[in-house]
Motif scaffolding. Sequence first.
Motif, PDB file in Angstrom:
ATOM      1  N   ARG A   5       0.812  -1.224   0.000  1.00  0.00           N
ATOM      2  CA  ARG A   5       0.000   0.000   0.000  1.00  0.00           C
ATOM      3  C   ARG A   5       0.846   1.276   0.000  1.00  0.00           C
ATOM      4  NH1 ARG A   5      -1.877  -2.010   5.443  1.00  0.00           N
ATOM      5  NH2 ARG A   5      -0.408  -1.083   6.889  1.00  0.00           N
ATOM      6  N   MET A   6       2.058   1.208   0.533  1.00  0.00           N
ATOM      7  CA  MET A   6       2.912   2.393   0.546  1.00  0.00           C
ATOM      8  C   MET A   6       3.497   2.695  -0.837  1.00  0.00           C
ATOM      9  SD  MET A   6       2.259   3.517   3.434  1.00  0.00           S
ATOM     10  CE  MET A   6       3.352   4.919   3.630  1.00  0.00           C
ATOM     11  N   ASP A   7       3.279   1.810  -1.796  1.00  0.00           N
ATOM     12  CA  ASP A   7       3.640   2.066  -3.195  1.00  0.00           C
ATOM     13  C   ASP A   7       2.398   2.371  -4.032  1.00  0.00           C
ATOM     14  OD1 ASP A   7       6.376   1.735  -2.857  1.00  0.00           O
ATOM     15  OD2 ASP A   7       6.285  -0.425  -3.233  1.00  0.00           O
ATOM     16  N   SER A   8       1.256   2.503  -3.392  1.00  0.00           N
ATOM     17  CA  SER A   8      -0.007   2.760  -4.078  1.00  0.00           C
ATOM     18  C   SER A   8      -0.340   4.248  -4.019  1.00  0.00           C
ATOM     19  CB  SER A   8      -1.132   1.956  -3.427  1.00  0.00           C
ATOM     20  OG  SER A   8      -2.386   2.420  -3.870  1.00  0.00           O
ATOM     21  N   ALA A   9      -0.364   4.906  -5.169  1.00  0.00           N
ATOM     22  CA  ALA A   9      -0.720   6.324  -5.218  1.00  0.00           C
ATOM     23  C   ALA A   9      -2.135   6.547  -4.692  1.00  0.00           C
ATOM     24  CB  ALA A   9      -0.590   6.848  -6.646  1.00  0.00           C
TER      25      ALA A   9
END
Length: 143
Positions: A5-9
Amino acid sequence: MAFDRMDSATYLASLLAKSFSRALQERGQKLGFAPGQFPVLLELWSEEGLTQRQLLDRVDIEQATMANTLARMERDGLIHRKKHPTDKRAQQIFLTDKARAMEAEAKAAAIAADQSHFSDFRHFERELMLEYMRKAIVNGARS
């Protein structure tokens, strides 16, 4: 491929929107407006006498959300409505003196909320982020 999720814009944008909203809420509450009312206030500070339909088109929220927002703004003494001179089904929305008087402070509160989030950014980083945000918004509107 695992989902982080921390790579999800989308996920990060949601967190960022909540954080900006909280920052504006803290500042706006002292002045007498809620974060959800701010986009409507911005439109009415720019042009009074808009109808609910015109505000919907400009602010891009759901009809029910706009109706609730306007009802709350009326209850809080920020707007009043008048019958439209040519469309019997529509009402024009006008700011009260209270809402007009808070314009400068409300805009300053929004700037302060922005600055609190960009405090560690260099000028060009902030400008790039804003450019990328605008581009993503345009792309999202096309989908």
